[in-house]
Design an enzyme around this catalytic site. Sequence first.
Site, PDB file in Angstrom:
ATOM      1  CE  LYS A 134      18.013  18.928  49.701  1.00  0.00           C
ATOM      2  NZ  LYS A 134      17.330  19.334  48.499  1.00  0.00           N
ATOM      3  CE  LYS A 213       9.985  12.749  45.085  1.00  0.00           C
ATOM      4  NZ  LYS A 213      10.645  13.824  44.393  1.00  0.00           N
TER       5      LYS A 213
HETATM    6  P1  ADP Z   1       9.838  17.712  44.215  1.00  0.00           P
HETATM    7  O1  ADP Z   1       9.328  17.934  45.589  1.00  0.00           O
HETATM    8  O2  ADP Z   1       8.754  17.325  43.257  1.00  0.00           O
HETATM    9  O3  ADP Z   1      11.042  16.808  44.147  1.00  0.00           O
HETATM   10  P2  ADP Z   1      11.684  19.862  43.433  1.00  0.00           P
HETATM   11  O4  ADP Z   1      11.549  21.275  43.872  1.00  0.00           O
HETATM   12  O5  ADP Z   1      12.811  19.057  43.978  1.00  0.00           O
HETATM   13  O6  ADP Z   1      10.268  19.181  43.722  1.00  0.00           O
HETATM   14  O7  ADP Z   1      11.780  19.799  41.834  1.00  0.00           O
HETATM   15  C1  ADP Z   1      10.789  20.407  41.015  1.00  0.00           C
HETATM   16  C2  ADP Z   1      11.209  21.812  40.636  1.00  0.00           C
HETATM   17  O8  ADP Z   1      12.258  21.777  39.685  1.00  0.00           O
HETATM   18  C3  ADP Z   1      10.152  22.632  39.930  1.00  0.00           C
HETATM   19  O9  ADP Z   1       9.290  23.272  40.844  1.00  0.00           O
HETATM   20  C4  ADP Z   1      10.983  23.654  39.127  1.00  0.00           C
HETATM   21  O10 ADP Z   1      11.008  24.901  39.801  1.00  0.00           O
HETATM   22  C5  ADP Z   1      12.385  23.083  39.156  1.00  0.00           C
HETATM   23  N1  ADP Z   1      13.066  23.012  37.857  1.00  0.00           N
HETATM   24  C6  ADP Z   1      14.368  23.338  37.688  1.00  0.00           C
HETATM   25  N2  ADP Z   1      14.737  23.139  36.432  1.00  0.00           N
HETATM   26  C7  ADP Z   1      13.662  22.686  35.750  1.00  0.00           C
HETATM   27  C8  ADP Z   1      13.447  22.281  34.390  1.00  0.00           C
HETATM   28  N3  ADP Z   1      14.432  22.300  33.502  1.00  0.00           N
HETATM   29  N4  ADP Z   1      12.212  21.871  34.040  1.00  0.00           N
HETATM   30  C9  ADP Z   1      11.207  21.838  34.939  1.00  0.00           C
HETATM   31  N5  ADP Z   1      11.360  22.192  36.248  1.00  0.00           N
HETATM   32  C10 ADP Z   1      12.576  22.606  36.668  1.00  0.00           C
HETATM   33 MG    MG Z   2      13.037  17.215  44.948  1.00  0.00          MG
END
Ligand code: ADP
Ligand code: MG
Length: 312
Positions: A134, A213
């Site tokens: 990570k 989380k």
């Molecule tokens: P959070 O802070 O809400 O955990 P993350 O960045 O960890 O945010 O996860 C959300 C992100 O996942 C979205 O901004 C999007 O860019 C990404 N993502 C990757 N694959 C997908 C998918 N299949 N469908 C929707 N979002 C996706």
């Molecule tokens: Mg996330």
Amino acid sequence: MSARKRKDILLVALGGNALIRKGQEQTIEEQFENLKIPVSQIARLSRAYRLIITHGNGPQVGNLLLQQECCQTLPPLPLEILVAQTQGQIGYMIESTLDSQLMELGIDTQKTLVSLISYVVVDEKDPAFRHPTKPIGPVFTRGKAAILPYPTVRTSQGYRRVVASPQPVTIVEKREIRKLIDLDFIVICCGGGGIPVVREGRTFCGVDAVIDKDLASAVLAREVGVDLFLIATDEPGAAIHYGKPEQQFLRSLTLRRAVRLLKEGHFPPGSMGPKIEACLNFIAQGGQRAVITSISAIEQAIAGEAGTEIIR
Ligand code: ADP
Ligand code: MG
């Protein structure tokens, strides 16, 4: 049992974008303003549900790491301490915003809220410790990365510190959280996936790692006996072929199809992958409803009008 005790328990897991949006300057005023969007909905939902709020800390812990790098006069703080700091910081921000929103609705006197420093146990033998994956915190040049006292990984932006992201095993404060919920407290907990600890005899010891989380929230949901699990992020839900012209957001997703799409790589690790896994785990272990939706459509998703619902 009183009528109040029979209200369903709703767990809302807020993504980092509830506070910090891409492209913003990240001032504290912006963060408080952004928070009003999910928190005003949560305030209204508190009439019908007992509530747990969990939250991410990616951008905030990244900023604290950067501040460690910038300061030459004090020793850098370990990651577990920075996670604890973000629990305090974000917990305070959610709590005070929610308090104001409850006041606007005139229900502040009926609703008590508390934010809780939370530990999450991980297994010291978790393979993630041998292969940290990570990337966190600031971006370094190759030269600077070579002299840092911790491992780094090359990413598309440059070199970044890499830490283990082990599986959450159990939430240390689960009994306390359950008791507070039964007393109708709104509980903010497991911020940033929780402070990662390993067992050491009868006590716990913090470790340099970060816990996802969404996965920690799913463990909490199971251990506390949550009825409805909602993950709020910056997209309307989960999509197949995400980011491609044929991208399509899904309104519902069966367990079996979710497993297949995960294997096919539609939901990458570190973003949508753990959200799908968290919902899968929750539903497979007997949870009633699990939904992934956007920060602005929490109430709509609960009404069945938005988001991706994971179904049996
Ligand atoms: P959070 O802070 O809400 O955990 P993350 O960045 O960890 O945010 O996860 C959300 C992100 O996942 C979205 O901004 C999007 O860019 C990404 N993502 C990757 N694959 C997908 C998918 N299949 N469908 C929707 N979002 C996706
Ligand atoms: Mg996330």
